[in-house]
Write an enzyme that holds these catalytic residues in place. Sequence first.
Site, PDB file in Angstrom:
ATOM      1  N   LYS A  22       0.911  -1.216   0.030  1.00 47.16           N
ATOM      2  CA  LYS A  22       0.078   0.066  -0.038  1.00 47.16           C
ATOM      3  C   LYS A  22       0.941   1.288   0.159  1.00 47.16           C
ATOM      4  O   LYS A  22       0.533   2.101  -0.785  1.00 47.16           O
ATOM      5  CB  LYS A  22      -0.826  -0.008   1.331  1.00 47.16           C
ATOM      6  CG  LYS A  22      -1.561   1.496   1.429  1.00 47.16           C
ATOM      7  CD  LYS A  22      -2.415   1.405   2.916  1.00 47.16           C
ATOM      8  CE  LYS A  22      -1.662   1.727   4.134  1.00 47.16           C
ATOM      9  NZ  LYS A  22      -1.365   3.108   4.450  1.00 47.16           N
ATOM     10  N   ASN A  23       1.838   1.290   0.917  1.00 47.00           N
ATOM     11  CA  ASN A  23       2.645   2.515   0.888  1.00 47.00           C
ATOM     12  C   ASN A  23       3.599   2.766  -0.214  1.00 47.00           C
ATOM     13  O   ASN A  23       4.451   3.715   0.081  1.00 47.00           O
ATOM     14  CB  ASN A  23       3.418   2.480   2.370  1.00 47.00           C
ATOM     15  CG  ASN A  23       2.249   2.828   3.643  1.00 47.00           C
ATOM     16  OD1 ASN A  23       1.212   3.067   3.172  1.00 47.00           O
ATOM     17  ND2 ASN A  23       2.704   2.446   4.657  1.00 47.00           N
ATOM     18  N   CYS A 116      -4.508  12.997  13.391  1.00 43.42           N
ATOM     19  CA  CYS A 116      -4.789  11.764  13.015  1.00 43.42           C
ATOM     20  C   CYS A 116      -4.667  10.929  14.212  1.00 43.42           C
ATOM     21  O   CYS A 116      -4.167  11.553  15.203  1.00 43.42           O
ATOM     22  CB  CYS A 116      -3.623  11.252  11.942  1.00 43.42           C
ATOM     23  SG  CYS A 116      -3.211   9.648  12.223  1.00 43.42           S
ATOM     24  N   ARG A 121       1.162  14.615  13.268  1.00 42.23           N
ATOM     25  CA  ARG A 121       1.525  14.453  11.967  1.00 42.23           C
ATOM     26  C   ARG A 121       1.773  15.731  11.030  1.00 42.23           C
ATOM     27  O   ARG A 121       1.240  15.745   9.958  1.00 42.23           O
ATOM     28  CB  ARG A 121       1.154  13.438  11.495  1.00 42.23           C
ATOM     29  CG  ARG A 121       0.986  11.886  11.974  1.00 42.23           C
ATOM     30  CD  ARG A 121       0.251  10.910  11.499  1.00 42.23           C
ATOM     31  NE  ARG A 121       0.658  10.329  10.091  1.00 42.23           N
ATOM     32  CZ  ARG A 121       0.307   9.177   9.605  1.00 42.23           C
ATOM     33  NH1 ARG A 121      -0.781   8.722   9.824  1.00 42.23           N
ATOM     34  NH2 ARG A 121       0.901   9.117   8.691  1.00 42.23           N
ATOM     35  N   ASP A 311       4.868   0.465  12.352  1.00 44.26           N
ATOM     36  CA  ASP A 311       3.602   0.032  11.886  1.00 44.26           C
ATOM     37  C   ASP A 311       3.689  -1.585  12.233  1.00 44.26           C
ATOM     38  O   ASP A 311       2.470  -2.394  11.950  1.00 44.26           O
ATOM     39  CB  ASP A 311       3.704  -0.095  10.180  1.00 44.26           C
ATOM     40  CG  ASP A 311       3.406   1.442   9.858  1.00 44.26           C
ATOM     41  OD1 ASP A 311       3.601   1.792   8.552  1.00 44.26           O
ATOM     42  OD2 ASP A 311       2.999   2.382  10.849  1.00 44.26           O
ATOM     43  N   ARG A 403      -8.392  -0.388   4.948  1.00 52.03           N
ATOM     44  CA  ARG A 403      -7.686   0.535   4.299  1.00 52.03           C
ATOM     45  C   ARG A 403      -6.259  -0.180   3.973  1.00 52.03           C
ATOM     46  O   ARG A 403      -5.624   0.621   2.957  1.00 52.03           O
ATOM     47  CB  ARG A 403      -7.646   1.841   5.324  1.00 52.03           C
ATOM     48  CG  ARG A 403      -8.514   2.760   5.520  1.00 52.03           C
ATOM     49  CD  ARG A 403      -8.322   3.966   6.246  1.00 52.03           C
ATOM     50  NE  ARG A 403      -7.270   4.653   5.542  1.00 52.03           N
ATOM     51  CZ  ARG A 403      -6.109   5.442   6.045  1.00 52.03           C
ATOM     52  NH1 ARG A 403      -6.504   5.957   7.374  1.00 52.03           N
ATOM     53  NH2 ARG A 403      -5.302   5.882   5.160  1.00 52.03           N
TER      54      ARG A 403
END
Length: 427
Positions: A22-23, A116, A121, A311, A403
């Site tokens: 995803k990133n 967030c 952030r 993460d 997501r």
Amino acid sequence: MDAIRIRGGAPLRGSVRISGAKNAALPILCATLLSDGGSRLRNVPALRDIQTTAALLRFLGRDVAVAAPEVSVAPGSDVRPEAPYELVKQMRASVLVLGPLVARFGRAKVSLPGGCAIGARPIDQHLKGLEAMGCRIRLEHGYVLAEGPGRGGRLQGAEVCFDIPTVTGTENLMMAAALAKGRSTLVNCAREPEVEELGRVLNKMGAQVDGAGTDVIHVVGSDRGALAPFDHAIIPDRIEAGTYMVAAAIVDGSDVVIEGAELSDMEALIVKLRAAGVEVASDGQNVRVRRAGPLRAVNVTTAPHPGFPTDMQAQFLVLMCLARGESVITETIFEHRFQHVPELQRMGATVALRGNTAVVQGVEALHGASVMATDLRASASLVIAGLVATDETEVRRVYHIDRGYEQIEQKLGRLGARIERVKGADA
Ligand code: EPZ
């Protein structure tokens, strides 16, 4: 809203294929704005964030076809260099259109992402870097208004030193520098594999990027006003792979092969899993994870790559809830990234929070409960807790998990987990 229900205790067995990252997909899709041709991205996971990025590119005037695992982006009508709050609020990574838009079109209006769940952030480093390239930046009504030098002119190559390694900050400036005049030197960059992957794609598009994946990146901007389109298959998702490795380690007797993971991107996690007594063996692009016997307590401190990824913090913390002894988990990247802890305490975990540190006392067992997801990785950690907990766990607000995890209940179900998605359960 959907919920995920899990009856815990079943050891996981079999193999699971890892999806694309995803990133890596998000910045690369934004990089299509630097080109005036049609690009194709392959191995793209079917995720909500990909749909949000596609909607943003369409709003900007691109024709986007999403047919996972492929996404095609072609020039549509004239680009309107504006990213509205309605889209940016759904996904902070939308800020990654800022660099490409101002570099390609001389100006951009992008909503500030705002706060967030896991931290403030800010994007000050992104803006500082663009200003060094001659950009005029104004913040008005919740938007960043960026304009190239001399009212929308071409960005100038510059030297930028980040005060803190930032992943999307590095990516935004790499893309801006790819069309800037002359040479840019970016120092103290993020070294994440996703940054390196963006560097590969920008070079395919005709930019000159050297050092992506290291802490110093040099970019020589193309003088052609736009870059060439690309056709590229993205790297596997190391965080999805890491999540399945921890899921395979949580129930004693599990034996799982993780297919298509890039092991060199996951060394910090593998070292910590082995220290906890989990068997991790690699064979080519696959890794076999086996759990036989008690878990040992291990201390972890999150850090920018190649350190232990933030993460993976929530998922690893769950593992330590069942380890013998006391482990200390320190979160150094985001200031509010322990919101999974109160939910785990509801499942019987013994965790004391002190500032950016969680002190975990291992317990014999976790107990099923209804728990609430607060962000993407916290929701993954609660699903993992449900895999080992006695009786039934119901994870609510799973829209967070959609997501970043493709078909998580199907993938875990194929490994033997007793898991189901309950539509509209979380009214
Ligand atoms: C990226 O976010 C990832 N998102 C995050 O993954 C990941 O947690 C994070 O990097 C760290 O690895 C994407 O790639 C889309 P940062 P990013 O800028 O770029 C501070 C997930 O779960 N900072 O590297 O937003 C910041 O507050 C997500 O998939 C500034 O102070 O993170 C943080 O403390 C969550 N000023 C630290 O730097 C800035 O201008 C690192 O943040 C930028 C960042």
